[in-house]
Design an enzyme around this catalytic site. Structure first.
Site, short mmCIF file in Angstrom:
data_model
loop_
_atom_site.label_atom_id
_atom_site.label_comp_id
_atom_site.label_asym_id
_atom_site.label_seq_id
_atom_site.Cartn_x
_atom_site.Cartn_y
_atom_site.Cartn_z
CB SER A 63 -0.95 0.22 1.04
OG SER A 63 -2.11 -0.84 1.43
CE LYS A 66 -3.79 0.90 -1.28
NZ LYS A 66 -4.27 -0.09 0.44
CE1 TYR A 188 -4.51 -1.49 -4.01
CE2 TYR A 188 -5.24 -3.55 -4.34
CZ TYR A 188 -5.03 -2.28 -3.79
OH TYR A 188 -4.84 -2.61 -2.16
CE1 TYR A 239 -4.38 1.21 4.84
CE2 TYR A 239 -2.91 0.48 6.03
CZ TYR A 239 -3.60 0.82 5.23
OH TYR A 239 -2.67 0.48 3.19
CB VAL A 257 -0.01 -5.44 4.17
CG1 VAL A 257 -0.51 -5.31 4.81
CG2 VAL A 257 0.14 -5.65 2.73
N1 GLN Z 1 -2.22 -5.59 -1.72
C1 GLN Z 1 -2.69 -5.43 -0.08
C2 GLN Z 1 -3.94 -5.52 -0.66
O1 GLN Z 1 -4.75 -5.49 -1.26
C3 GLN Z 1 -2.09 -4.04 -0.08
C4 GLN Z 1 -2.60 -3.34 1.79
C5 GLN Z 1 -2.13 -3.27 2.85
O2 GLN Z 1 -0.75 -3.10 2.10
N2 GLN Z 1 -2.36 -2.33 3.38
O3 GLN Z 1 -4.79 -5.99 0.65
#
Ligand code: GLN
Length: 303
Positions: A63, A66, A188, A239, A257
């Site tokens: 993420s 993003k 994505y 988050y 993650v």
């Molecule tokens: N690719 C992961 C997902 O969509 C990204 C989530 C994250 O890094 N918080 O679940």
């Protein structure tokens, strides 16, 4: 200040403390990563990068990417996205579905998964190839042309991506995706599977510390665009732990993650950390500890 000595000392302290957290395993290919890895890199706006530990070892960005997807959308269109995505902290997990029905398919912010899927949908509309737009931006800003997708991770996530598919279908049912679900999920997953190091990320994120200016001096974002992105990173980038992250670290930041966290010190530089074991909100446990130490010892937070 001897930044190299500071980073080395933080890494020693973080690694000496009892290990906390757990490596992400809901994407099976991520579960293989060694939880003991730890790296940290600081790219100042006006000097050479310094790093410690595994700061040159590539990991799965997840993420953290993003951030770059949102920047590319805002670079071409600062306003229209905000009728499709909010900019409030969600208070729920990054992959939560609960708000979407109450809020008629409008995700709370661009950094939870639902919001990032809308960002990718918009990116496709603006650039055509959304993955290539993000990959080219991070390659160019980091100066590392070898950054690429880890196809094993991308495939693993696609195979187990029922929750992201559910989020996308749900938003589509409210008319909040312009492209078919599969066309949005594919870039994505691949964007999340880009592999790069703390050193790469710290260089790539510097435009947010330079008020929107890229490495070559051209402008990606307006000054107010960069300010706004940093504000959303601070309030939503980690988050449902964004309040605790602001309390402990005091910097705009985006976690993934894969265990990476990118943070921005406006006007000063970009600080990136990697430690694969995650806390219950999906943020790197040792990473947050390291960032907390850095801003506490230097006094370089935004507060
Ligand atoms: N690719 C992961 C997902 O969509 C990204 C989530 C994250 O890094 N918080 O679940």
């Amino acid at each position: 200040m001897d930044l190299k000595a500071l980073l080395d000392s933080i890494a020693r302290d973080v690694l000496a403390a009892p290990a906390r957290g757990k490596v992400a395993d809901y994407i099976p290919a991520l579960a293989k990563v060694d939880a003991q890895k730890f790296g940290m890199a600081f790219a100042p706006v006006d000097g050479p990068l310094v790093g410690t530990g595994d700061f040159q070892v590539p990991f799965s960005a997840q993420s953290v990417m993003k951030t770059f997807a949102l920047a590319l959308v805002l670079a071409k269109d600062e306003d229209s996205l905000w009728s499709r995505v909010g900019r409030e902290p969600s208070g729920t997990a990054f992959n939560s579905l609960v708000h979407l029905e109450y809020e008629r398919g409008i995700p709370r912010n661009p950094f939870i998964n639902a919001g990032a899927l809308v960002v990718i949908d918009r990116l496709i509309g603006l650039y055509g190839d959304a993955l290539d737009a993000v990959r080219t931006l991070v390659r160019t800003e980091s100066g590392n042309p070898d950054i690429d997708v880890d196809m094993e991770v991308a495939r693993s996530e696609a195979e187990y991506g029922h929750r992201n598919a559910a989020l996308a279908h749900f938003m589509s049912s409210f008319g909040n995706l312009e492209h078919p679900v599969a066309r949005v999920l594919d870039p994505y997953f691949r964007m999340c599977a880009l592999r790069l190091s703390c050193a790469d990320l710290a260089m790539a994120g510097l435009f947010l510390a330079r008020g929107g200016l890229r490495a070559d001096g051209s402008r990606l974002l307006s000054t107010s665009g960069a300010k706004r992105m940093n504000a959303v990173l601070l309030t939503c980038g980690t988050y449902d732990a964004a309040g605790d992250f602001a309390y402990r670290v005091g910097l705009p930041g985006k976690s993934g993650v894969g265990g990476g966290i990118l943070t921005i010190l406006p006007g000063r530089g970009c600080l990136c950390v990697w430690g694969p074991a995650l806390d219950k909100s999906g943020n790197s446990a040792r990473g947050v500890d390291g960032l907390d130490e850095f801003t506490t010892r230097t006094g370089w937070s935004i507060f």
